[in-house]
Design an enzyme around this catalytic site. Sequence first.
Site, PDB file in Angstrom:
ATOM      1  N   SER A 105       3.686  -9.150   6.701  1.00  0.00           N
ATOM      2  CA  SER A 105       2.233  -9.046   6.640  1.00  0.00           C
ATOM      3  C   SER A 105       1.537  -9.617   7.880  1.00  0.00           C
ATOM      4  O   SER A 105       1.822  -9.206   8.997  1.00  0.00           O
ATOM      5  CB  SER A 105       1.779  -9.722   5.350  1.00  0.00           C
ATOM      6  OG  SER A 105       0.411  -9.592   5.150  1.00  0.00           O
ATOM      7  N   ASP A 134      -2.426  -4.052   4.190  1.00  0.00           N
ATOM      8  CA  ASP A 134      -2.878  -4.163   2.797  1.00  0.00           C
ATOM      9  C   ASP A 134      -4.154  -5.000   2.679  1.00  0.00           C
ATOM     10  O   ASP A 134      -4.690  -5.151   1.588  1.00  0.00           O
ATOM     11  CB  ASP A 134      -1.779  -4.680   1.846  1.00  0.00           C
ATOM     12  CG  ASP A 134      -1.244  -6.040   2.230  1.00  0.00           C
ATOM     13  OD1 ASP A 134      -1.671  -6.589   3.267  1.00  0.00           O
ATOM     14  OD2 ASP A 134      -0.372  -6.546   1.504  1.00  0.00           O
ATOM     15  N   GLY A 167       1.379 -21.201  -1.709  1.00  0.00           N
ATOM     16  CA  GLY A 167       2.566 -20.529  -2.243  1.00  0.00           C
ATOM     17  C   GLY A 167       3.379 -19.873  -1.142  1.00  0.00           C
ATOM     18  O   GLY A 167       4.484 -19.373  -1.386  1.00  0.00           O
TER      19      GLY A 167
END
Length: 547
Positions: free
Chosen positions: A66, A285, A504
């Site tokens: 990403s 995304d 996370g």
Amino acid sequence: MAHFAKVAEYSAKHPKPEGIEFAYGTAGFRTVGDTLESTVFRVGLLAALRSQGKQGKTIGVMITASHNPEGDNGVKLVDPMGEMLQQSWEGYCTQVANAASSDELVAALAAVVEAESIDTSVTPRVVYARDTRPSGPLLQAALEDGLAALGTDAASYGVVTTPQLHYFVRCRNTAGTDAAYGEPTEAGYFAKYTGAFLRLVDGKPHPSPLHIDAANGVGAPEVLKLAAAAASPYLSIEVHNGDTVTPGKLNKDCGADHVKSNQRSPVGMALQPGSRYCSFDGDADRIVYYYADERGTFHLLDGDKISTLAATYLRDLVAAAGIDDLQVGVVQTAYANGNSTSYIKDTLRLPTVFAKTGVKHLHHEAEKMNIGVYFEANGHGTVLFSPGAVAKLRRATPQTPAQDDAIQRLWALRDLINESVGDAMSDMLLVEAILICKGWSLSQWDEAYTDLPSRLLKVVVHDRTIFKTTNAEQTLTSPLRLQEVVDALVAKFPRGRAFVRPSGTEDAVRVYAEAATRADCDQLAYLVAGAVFDKAGGRGDRPAEFL
Ligand code: NG1
Ligand code: ZN
């Protein structure tokens, strides 16, 4: 187990590096690309098992990191409807990735088969793709070995965006059913989304060109193909940061994450007042929009702005369609700007809830709504139409041409939106369609509400696992009494809000703060970060005051 006869042989080609612990987190496995070969190989094995556990439905594997630096890479599994991997499997992934030897690996796989009562005689089906990272081809080869070791019927989509792969998975698993989603090909993807977009904007004035910062990632070639498929003045684009070849450029000083985090335009884009800009992230995304006003001041239209724009448009269409009991709701995380939340509640008068960080949590909350709009402030999100909402749309009987038009628009919007996952290209078409239909510039869109000043900081600590939260991650339950300290600091600042949670995806604790003024916000962020550092095992340099 006979089923795993070839695993040891293949596994020997992809030994696990010693001394590294892998963890399947919110974004799958993600770390330095060079260390991931064994993990990606094993994800191939897991994808095959997951498919067998789903009676041979197609599972997706995406190799991407990403918005992370180019040297990182990652891998994640995509479930049959194109959604993120079911959470209960994340633990299996972590166990399998960390097995120290071939024997342990086979034992870990056998444990998954046992726990999930998997029928290993089913032929597994898996599709996969990767982004433009240099470590991608080698990791793809490792994945292919993992798939081959379990006799998988596998197909590669080459280099595509993350949401495109999610779309392909959903299409393959719904083909020939009532829920058929589209053609599982790139051409099918472009045809579906551009077709719906053109239906929505037909007859409206043409917009000015849209400047897209593609983060030097896979979004660059793909969005050019999208525009070519639309072949329409309604989608006139100019791609910047579209260099997917030169080493070191991916996400470097550009892309949605850079723009959102730094609140400024990316490298290679000189903003002109009146022009329109957006940024994708490295796997396309996420998307954020921005513009410069007459004085050259930068204005960001982030995920919260996209979400309120979409929710407003949907709410108005539902009203215009004359459909009763069809409620639009909005899901946010605690990172949503406080003024966006107030705007949704007080001005739009729509229900809104907070979910934990990570798209899967937002997705699940949105599934509980009739029409659920969900976005993270960083620009990742989409809209879900519940089966009940779709049934109501089907039954709707328009009494007037205006009602008929609104119903047709709702159908077109449903086709325009990639329901499987947040998708920069589909979200871009959604924003463009709404702006074209309303005849709005970016500054007119921006007028809905003004963001409160906010600040996001990282604090590195010795052990972030001691940080535990509740209340959609806004309240610390551990370390003991740290929350009381945060509360006392927040109380000192008008419109103050702050929270602390462990990341996370990174080995750090995140501190978010907002307040009525920039100075108060920065002061609050600094004080909370300092408290975390002092009271909960800060490592390295103490957070510095903003000057
Ligand atoms: P963490 O590292 O858990 O804060 C980050 C983003 C999430 C999400 C994930 C997955 C923020 C504050 N956090 O999570 O929104 O996008 O990465 O990529 O933006
Ligand atoms: Zn991304």
